[in-house]
Design an enzyme around this catalytic site. Structure first.
Site, short mmCIF file in Angstrom:
data_model
loop_
_atom_site.label_atom_id
_atom_site.label_comp_id
_atom_site.label_asym_id
_atom_site.label_seq_id
_atom_site.Cartn_x
_atom_site.Cartn_y
_atom_site.Cartn_z
N ASP A 117 -2.63 -18.07 -58.51
CA ASP A 117 -2.55 -16.68 -58.36
C ASP A 117 -2.99 -15.92 -56.81
O ASP A 117 -3.50 -16.59 -56.25
CB ASP A 117 -3.16 -15.73 -59.37
CG ASP A 117 -3.04 -16.29 -60.78
OD1 ASP A 117 -1.87 -16.43 -61.03
OD2 ASP A 117 -3.99 -16.24 -61.69
N LYS A 118 -2.06 -14.98 -56.59
CA LYS A 118 -2.26 -14.20 -55.42
C LYS A 118 -3.65 -14.13 -54.84
O LYS A 118 -3.94 -14.59 -53.89
CB LYS A 118 -1.64 -12.94 -55.31
CG LYS A 118 -1.87 -12.06 -53.92
CD LYS A 118 -1.36 -10.82 -54.07
CE LYS A 118 -1.58 -9.94 -52.88
NZ LYS A 118 -1.25 -8.44 -52.98
#
EC number: 5.4.99.-
Length: 319
Positions: A139-140
């Site tokens: 995830d970012k």
């Protein structure tokens, strides 16, 4: 731009299916992406739900933006640390805040853009394009170790190993409260949250089985715990969903932490403030081990927690 008006006999159909049948040369998956990206007007109002039903007389306007190049452009300014690289693959430490792959809203400045610039001509091609092969994603706002393929052969082999669960992956996470028992397993099928499409959730139907093995490494009273998590599967948001569903969401999680946890009251004021102010999910991919897809050599890589998570642990330890 497609202008369509729903006629008699077509009412009740999903809007993405209706458009796929009436908008020439556009696949349903492409239409679904356009709808979710905000390219569809329904009676003058933005519609982002592909499953919405159409009704007689409904006026639809679908705007198709100009096609982007198949391969994203390389960008030298994207920062990441290379842990290992050869002709077949690259292993890196992804910083928190870096999006892995271009997508609507993040067309540039991604890890893929940086890898294209970094690898240059050493990218042999994946699927007929000179691009890196993203085998798995973080995830970012999750930091840590990733492996990326540079050749078609490496991409296929690594993908098969991930699918067959032949990859050693360990994460470090800080959760609210103290899971009981202190080591064990969280299990449950994960699918898209029906009430919020950005979230994942445990589901009885339509999800994919997921298993997370965990053990407590350090307790901060009863307010928070540093956990090691081992993944038997690799579902979207798996650790975040499993911990949240079991009453111990990760500190700072913007999606799965919707209210101040009761466990926060067990921390001294300074530690509580540091925990509540942490700006991202406290999750780091600390270890990644796999068999090299071309040489057969066993490889393993570990990275320490980034500075923000280390500072968080120091603040919690002072309690």
């Amino acid at each position: 731009m497609f202008h369509l008006v729903v006629e008699e006999g077509q009412a009740g159909e999903r809007v993405d299916r209706y458009l796929a049948a009436n908008a020439q040369d556009l696949s349903r998956s492409r239409i679904k992406g356009l709808i979710e990206a905000g390219c569809l007007l329904c009676d003058g109002q933005l519609l982002r739900e592909p499953a919405a039903a159409v009704r007689v007389g409904m006026a639809l306007v679908l705007t198709v933006p100009p096609a982007a190049p198949a391969t994203p452009e390389g960008e030298q300014c994207v920062a990441f640390t290379v842990l290992y690289e050869d002709d077949d693959l690259i292993v890196l430490d992804k910083p928190a805040g870096l999006v892995v792959h271009p997508a609507p809203g993040n067309e540039t400045g991604t890890l893929v853009n940086g890898l294209i610039a970094h690898c240059g001509d050493s990218l042999k091609g994946i699927g007929g394009e000179r691009r890196p092969g993203i085998v798995h994603r973080l995830d970012k706002d999750t930091s840590g170790v990733m492996v990326v393929a540079k050749t078609e052969k490496a991409h296929l082999a690594l993908s098969e190993d991930f699918a067959a669960r032949r990859i050693d992956r360990a994460y470090l996470a800080v959760c609210w409260g103290v899971p009981a028992p202190a080591s064990g397993e969280f299990e449950g099928a994960i699918g898209r949250d029906k009430r919020d499409r950005k979230r994942m959730a445990l589901t009885e139907r339509g999800g994919k089985w997921a298993l997370t093995r965990y053990r407590a490494l350090q307790l901060f009273g009863t307010g928070a715990t540093l956990m090691e998590c081992r993944l038997a599967t690799g579902r979207t948001h798996q650790i975040r969903v499993h911990f949240s569903a079991n009453g111990h969401p990760l500190l700072g999680d913007p999606l799965y932490l919707r209210r101040i946890p009761a466990a926060s009251r067990q921390l001294p004021a300074a530690a509580r403030a540091a925990a509540l102010d942490f700006p991202r999910q406290a999750l780091h991919a600390a270890r990644l081990g796999f068999t090299h897809p071309c040489t057969g050599v066993e490889l393993s890589f570990e990275t320490p927690m980034p500075e923000d998570m280390q500072a968080l642990l120091e603040a919690l330890a002072e309690s």
